[in-house]
Design an enzyme around this catalytic site. Structure first.
Site, PDB file in Angstrom:
ATOM      1  CG  ASP A 239      20.300   1.199 -23.345  1.00 40.78           C
ATOM      2  OD1 ASP A 239      21.042   1.986 -24.156  1.00 40.78           O
ATOM      3  OD2 ASP A 239      19.548   0.375 -24.259  1.00 40.78           O
TER       4      ASP A 239
ATOM      5  CE  LYS B  61      12.000   4.274 -26.614  1.00 42.29           C
ATOM      6  NZ  LYS B  61      12.792   3.632 -25.645  1.00 42.29           N
TER       7      LYS B  61
END
Length: 627
Positions: free
Chosen positions: A300, A265
Site C-alpha cells: 500500500d 490478522k
C-alpha cells in the site's frame, strides 16, 4: 570518580546488589562534594557504565571535579520523579513537568543524529537481506506521470473485508474510481486456500458483472461473423489487468511473484504458506474462466507513491503516517547491491524500494526513549520490534500520553492531576485514544491563524482551518508543548475559554467526575498531548529528510538544494491528514534537517487510496514493463 552516599560509596553499594529502593539520599543526608558545581541533569559512571541523571530516583546537586568532562545532559532513561521527596508546592509541580518536557524534546543535533542512522540503515538494507530496515525491492521500475489512460482493476485483501476496485485513468491527472466491499467469513479465513482464493475470484466476477464498465464481452455472447476466417474468430478477448494489494508477509521476487511467508490478522488458510500468492489468485481466475490477469503484487505504501505520481505528475516518496507508518521511494537500481547480478540490476535505471521503516532502530540506540515508551513497548504484542512506529504512529501516541498522565495522577503525597482520581477508561490499556489527543489539540487551535495543510491534486498549500488567506498562514507552530502553558494564571481569556472546551472533552471522553477535572488539569492534558505529538511529527521528519538525502536532493544539515523546482511527496494516513499541526511540525523538523531552501521545494500532497487506486496504477506499470 568517587561519590559518597551516607558514608557508603555508591559503587560499593551497587556491587553489593543495592537497588534504587534500598538507599534514600534525602534520609541518609546524602552529600556529594567536590570543587565546582553544576546543577541539572547529569550522568555518572558506575562500574564502567553510564547511569542516568536521576540516580536512585532523586534530583540532587552534583559537584563535578575539574577532570570530569561535562556529560550529555539531555537524554535520560529514568522516569520523571514524582515521589514524596518533592512535597507539593506549585514550583515543585512545575519542575516535574519541566523534567518530563525535557525527556520529549529534540534538538536539531538530535534530529541530525537520528537521520544519519536512518541513512546508515538504508545502505545496510540495500546491501543485504534480513535486516529490520528491509529495503524490499518491488520491481516497479517507473512511476506514472498522469498522462496514461486505460481501465485497470485492483483487489485489496487485508482484513475482515476485501475490496474490488475499477480505476479508469482519464489521462489528465484524473481518474474515476468504482469499488465494492465483500465480507470475508471466519470459515474462509481458516479453511482451504483454494476455497479462499475461489471466493476472491467470485467477488471479482460479481463486481465485473454488477458494477464495472470494463467487463470483457464473452466470446459466446455474440454470433460469430461467418465472413471472417476461423483463426480470427478464435482470438480470445484481452484480459483485464489487475493489481493485488496483499497485506500479509510476502517474499516478493518479481513484480508479479510473491511467496506467502505467514498469515496474520486472524487468517490461517491451509496450504497457502510457501506458495506464490499471484499464482494462487490466477489459478482461481482460470478456474472461473474470467478474463482477468493478475499482473502486479502491491504494497500500500508503493501504491501511495504511484497514486500521488499520477495526480501530481511525479513523486519521489510515498509514505504512510497513520495507525502505522512506512515509506517507499524511487532508488537507483545500482544502489540496490543485494540484487547481485540479477537481470533487474543489470538492466539499471530506477526501482521503487519499500523501506519498511517502521522497524527503524529496533535496538533504540538513537531513538529518544523514555520510560513511557518502554512501558508501551513492553506491553505491546511485539516487544522490541517496530520501534520507530511506536514513537510516531497513531496506534501508540495515545498510549504514550496515557502513561504520562498516569504518572502525574499517581504522584505522592499529593497527586498532580485529577485529584488523584482515575476512571475505568483511563485505567484501560489504550483507553486514551490518539483521537482524544487530536480533539484536545483541535480545541486549543480554535480561532488561531492556521498552519499550511497537505495539498490535494497539485493545488497550492492551503489553510488547515478557519479559512484564512494563504498569506496569513503560519510557517511555524508555537511551542505549545512548553510547560509554561500549564500556568493558567498567565493565559489570556481566549485561552481560558479554549481550556474550558478541553475540560469538557476530558470529562466526557475519559468519563471522569467534573469536580475532579480543573482547568489546570485540562491544561496538563493539552500539554502532554502536544508534547507526544510534537515529538512524533519531528521524528517523522527524519524519515522524509533521510529519503531526500538518499536520493541526492538534499544535504543533511542544509547547504545544498536540488535544481528541481518541486519535490513531490505523497502521504496517506489519518495522522498526517487530520491531526492538528502534524504536517506543520513535520515541516519544522524537515527545515532543521535539510535547510529552508530544500524544504520550500517539498510539496507534501495527499496520495489517494494507495491500496486501491495505487494497486490499479501498479497494474498499469506492470503492463508498461511487459507483464
Amino acid at each position: 570518580m568517587e561519590a559518597r552516599l551516607g558514608g557508603m560509596e555508591v559503587d560499593q553499594a551497587r556491587r553489593r546488589g543495592a537497588t534504587r529502593s534500598c538507599y534514600r539520599p534525602e534520609r541518609a543526608g546524602a552529600q556529594i562534594e567536590g570543587r565546582g558545581t553544576w546543577r541539572g541533569h547529569y550522568v555518572i559512571r558506575l562500574d564502567g557504565r553510564e547511569s542516568a541523571s536521576n540516580f536512585l530516583g532523586v534530583r540532587t546537586q552534583f559537584l563535578l571535579p575539574p577532570s570530569c568532562p561535562r556529560p550529555f545532559a539531555r537524554r535520560r532513561t529514568s522516569m520523571a520523579p514524582t515521589t514524596a521527596l518533592y512535597g507539593s508546592s506549585p514550583d515543585v509541580a512545575r519542575r516535574i513537568l519541566d523534567d518530563i518536557e525535557a525527556q520529549f524534546s529534540l534538538t536539531q543535533d538530535d534530529l541530525i543524529h537520528i537521520t544519519s542512522q536512518f541513512l546508515q540503515d538504508f545502505k545496510l538494507g540495500l546491501g543485504e537481506y534480513n535486516h529490520p530496515m528491509a529495503m524490499i525491492p518491488t520491481f516497479v521500475t517507473g512511476v506514472p506521470d498522469g498522462t496514461e489512460t486505460g481501465t485497470f482493476l485492483a483487489l485489496d485483501l487485508g482484513g475482515t473485508n476485501l475490496r474490488v476496485c475499477e480505476v479508469e485513468l482519464l489521462g489528465n491527472h484524473e481518474f474515476v474510481l468504482r469499488q465494492q466491499k465483500y465480507k470475508v467469513s471466519e470459515a474462509l479465513k481458516t479453511g482451504e486456500a483454494t476455497t479462499l482464493f475461489d471466493y476472491l475470484a467470485d467477488s471479482v466476477d460479481a463486481f465485473l458483472t454488477e458494477f464495472a464498465s470494463a467487463v470483457p464481452s464473452s466470446p459466446s455472447a455474440e454470433q460469430a461473423n461467418p465472413f471472417l476466417s476461423p483463426s480470427l474468430n478464435d482470438i480470445p478477448e484481452p484480459a483485464v489487468p489487475l493489481g493485488l494489494t496483499f497485506s500479509f508477509p510476502v517474499e516478493q521476487t518479481a513484480l508479479n511473484r510473491g511467496k506467502i511467508l505467514t498469515w496474520t490478522k486472524g487468517f490461517s488458510a491451509k496450504n497457502a504458506i510457501g506458495n506464490d500468492v499471484v499464482q494462487l489468485l490466477q489459478d482461481a481466475f482460470d478456474r472461473k474462466h474470467l478474463h482477468v490477469r493478475c499482473v502486479a503484487l502491491v504494497n500500500d505504501t508503493v501504491g501511495a507513491l504511484l497514486s500521488r505520481a499520477y495526480t501530481s505528475g511525479g513523486c519521489v516518496l510515498g509514505s504512510i503516517f497513520g495507525t502505522g507508518t512506512n515509506g517507499a521511494f524511487v532508488e537507483r537500481v545500482e544502489n540496490i547491491t543485494k540484487l547481485g547480478d540479477s537481470p533487474a540490476r543489470q538492466k539499471g535505471g530506477y526501482m521503487v524500494v519499500n523501506t519498511e521503516w517502521g522497524a527503524f532502530n529496533n535496538t533504540r540506540t538513537v531513538l529518544p526513549t523514555t520510560p513511557y515508551d518502554n512501558k508501551v513497548d513492553r506491553e505491546s504484542i511485539n516487544p522490541r520490534f517496530q520501534a520507530y512506529e511506536k514513537f510516531i504512529s497513531g496506534m501508540y501516541l495515545g498510549e504514550i500520553t496515557r502513561n504520562v498522565l498516569l504518572s502525574l495522577l499517581d504522584a505522592a503525597p499529593k497527586p498532580l492531576l485529577f485529584n488523584g482520581r482515575s476512571s475505568k477508561q483511563l485505567n484501560a490499556h489504550y483507553g486514551f485514544d490518539t483521537a482524544i489527543m487530536s480533539e484536545v489539540e483541535e480545541a486549543w487551535e480554535t480561532g488561531r491563524v492556521p498552519t499550511a495543510s497537505i495539498t490535494t491534486d497539485g493545488e497550492s498549500e492551503k489553510p488547515a482551518t478557519n479559512g484564512a488567506a494563504v498569506s496569513d498562514i503560519k510557517t511555524k507552530v508555537p511551542n505549545w508543548q512548553s510547560a509554561h502553558f500549564t500556568d493558567i494564571d498567565a493565559l489570556s481569556p481566549d485561552d481560558i475559554a479554549r481550556l474550558e472546551r478541553i475540560r469538557s472533552i476530558v470529562i466526557q471522553r475519559l468519563e471522569l467526575p467534573s469536580e475532579d477535572v480543573s482547568l489546570r488539569d485540562a491544561a496538563i492534558v493539552r500539554w502532554a498531548s502536544s508534547l507526544v505529538a510534537n515529538r512524533a511529527a519531528r521524528l517523522s521528519g527524519c524519515a522524509v529528510a533521510a529519503t531526500l538525502v538518499q536520493t541526492e536532493r538534499a544535504k543533511l544539515g542544509g547547504g545544498y538544494a536540488t535544481d528541481e523546482e518541486r519535490i513531490s511527496i505523497g502521504v496517506d494516513g489519518s495522522l498526517i491528514q487530520h491531526y492538528p499541526n502534524f504536517n506543520a511540525r513535520l515541516r519544522d523538523s524537515l527545515r532543521d534537517l535539510v535547510g529552508p531552501e530544500v524544504e520550500r521545494k517539498v510539496d507534501i500532497g495527499l496520495a489517494k487510496d494507495g491500496s486501491g487506486v495505487g494497486a490499479a496504477l501498479c497494474a498499469l506499470q506492470a503492463t508498461k514493463q511487459g507483464h
